[in-house]
Design a protein around this motif. Structure first.
Motif, mmCIF file in Angstrom:
data_model
loop_
_atom_site.group_PDB
_atom_site.id
_atom_site.type_symbol
_atom_site.label_atom_id
_atom_site.label_comp_id
_atom_site.label_asym_id
_atom_site.label_seq_id
_atom_site.Cartn_x
_atom_site.Cartn_y
_atom_site.Cartn_z
ATOM 1 N N ARG A 52 0.800 -1.222 0.000
ATOM 2 C CA ARG A 52 0.000 0.000 0.000
ATOM 3 C C ARG A 52 0.833 1.274 0.000
ATOM 4 N N ALA A 53 2.154 1.155 0.189
ATOM 5 C CA ALA A 53 3.032 2.325 0.174
ATOM 6 C C ALA A 53 4.150 2.110 -0.828
ATOM 7 N N PHE A 54 4.551 3.184 -1.499
ATOM 8 C CA PHE A 54 5.754 3.086 -2.319
ATOM 9 C C PHE A 54 6.954 2.947 -1.389
ATOM 10 N N SER A 55 7.085 3.863 -0.443
ATOM 11 C CA SER A 55 8.121 3.735 0.586
ATOM 12 C C SER A 55 7.871 4.752 1.684
ATOM 13 N N ALA A 56 7.986 4.280 2.914
ATOM 14 C CA ALA A 56 7.861 5.164 4.072
ATOM 15 C C ALA A 56 9.154 5.901 4.369
ATOM 16 N N GLY A 57 10.158 5.724 3.507
ATOM 17 C CA GLY A 57 11.421 6.404 3.730
ATOM 18 C C GLY A 57 12.413 5.512 4.451
ATOM 19 N N MET A 58 13.153 6.101 5.333
ATOM 20 C CA MET A 58 14.227 5.387 6.020
ATOM 21 C C MET A 58 13.689 4.436 7.079
ATOM 22 N N ASP A 59 14.254 3.239 7.114
ATOM 23 C CA ASP A 59 13.937 2.278 8.171
ATOM 24 C C ASP A 59 14.348 2.850 9.522
ATOM 25 N N LEU A 60 13.463 2.779 10.509
ATOM 26 C CA LEU A 60 13.722 3.408 11.812
ATOM 27 C C LEU A 60 14.898 2.773 12.539
ATOM 28 N N GLU A 61 15.062 1.465 12.408
ATOM 29 C CA GLU A 61 16.211 0.814 13.036
ATOM 30 C C GLU A 61 17.506 1.231 12.353
#
Length: 202
Positions: A52-61
């Motif tokens: 449902r998303a292209f990308s949420a950006g940077m992985d939080l970890e």
């Protein structure tokens, strides 16, 4: 987590980490940069995602390991911008944060109606990737670039289309079909013709 499909001169790179909204790890970014650098041989590069998303950006970890300031972000967007062929971001959903860099570097951006775009660097305390503000400003103008980067606004697909951030909004089941349709003339031309016309558009 990055799939690559090659069909002659058409390359399709797909972010495939839908359970994490396609958030980007360093390994994913390096792989995308390698694909973009190798795609100098391609006529068309399409970037898309699963879920449902292209990308949420940077992985939080990954953010805890210095990824926010890694040069790999700029390496990726620079490689996309340097392609002699056509690059298309086919946004299957929202694009956020650092993922905006590769999208802004593409020649065309198409999206589904549910897609939003936002780049919350002000709130998160990071600077945007070096080339992103200029690319964003060229697309939407300085005031709207500040609306995204400084006011932290989430831009709907309808608004993004009106601003020139997105070039077309299409139904989800027509997203890749539309991307392939937009790629057709470039795929049918010689590499020299493609590079020549792209150079005139810079």
């Amino acid at each position: 987590m990055i799939e690559l499909e090659k069909d002659g001169g058409l390359w399709i790179a797909t972010l495939n980490r839908p359970e994490k909204a396609n958030s980007l790890t360093e390994d994913m970014l390096v792989r995308l940069a390698e694909i973009a650098e190798a795609a100098q041989q391609a006529r068309v590069l399409i970037l898309t995602g699963r879920g449902r998303a292209f990308s949420a950006g940077m992985d939080l970890e990954a953010a805890k390991t210095g990824l926010p300031t890694s040069p790999v972000w700029e390496r990726l967007s620079t490689a996309i911008a340097a392609l002699p062929g056509l690059s298309i971001a086919a946004l299957n959903g929202t694009v956020a944060g650092g993922a905006m860099g590769m999208v802004l570097a593409c020649d065309l951006r198409i999206a589904v109606p549910e897609a939003k775009a936002f780049y919350p660097v002000m709130r998160l305390g990071f600077l945007p990737q070096p080339s992103d503000p200029a690319r964003l400003t060229r697309l939407v103008g300085p005031s709207r670039a500040r609306m995204i980067l400084m006011a932290g606004q989430k831009i709907s697909s309808e608004e993004a289309l009106g601003w020139g951030l997105f070039d077309r909004v299409v139904a989800p089941d027509a997203l890749l079909q539309t991307a392939r349709y937009l790629a057709a003339d470039t795929l049918a031309a010689t590499p020299e013709h493609v590079a020549g016309i792209k150079g005139l558009c810079r």
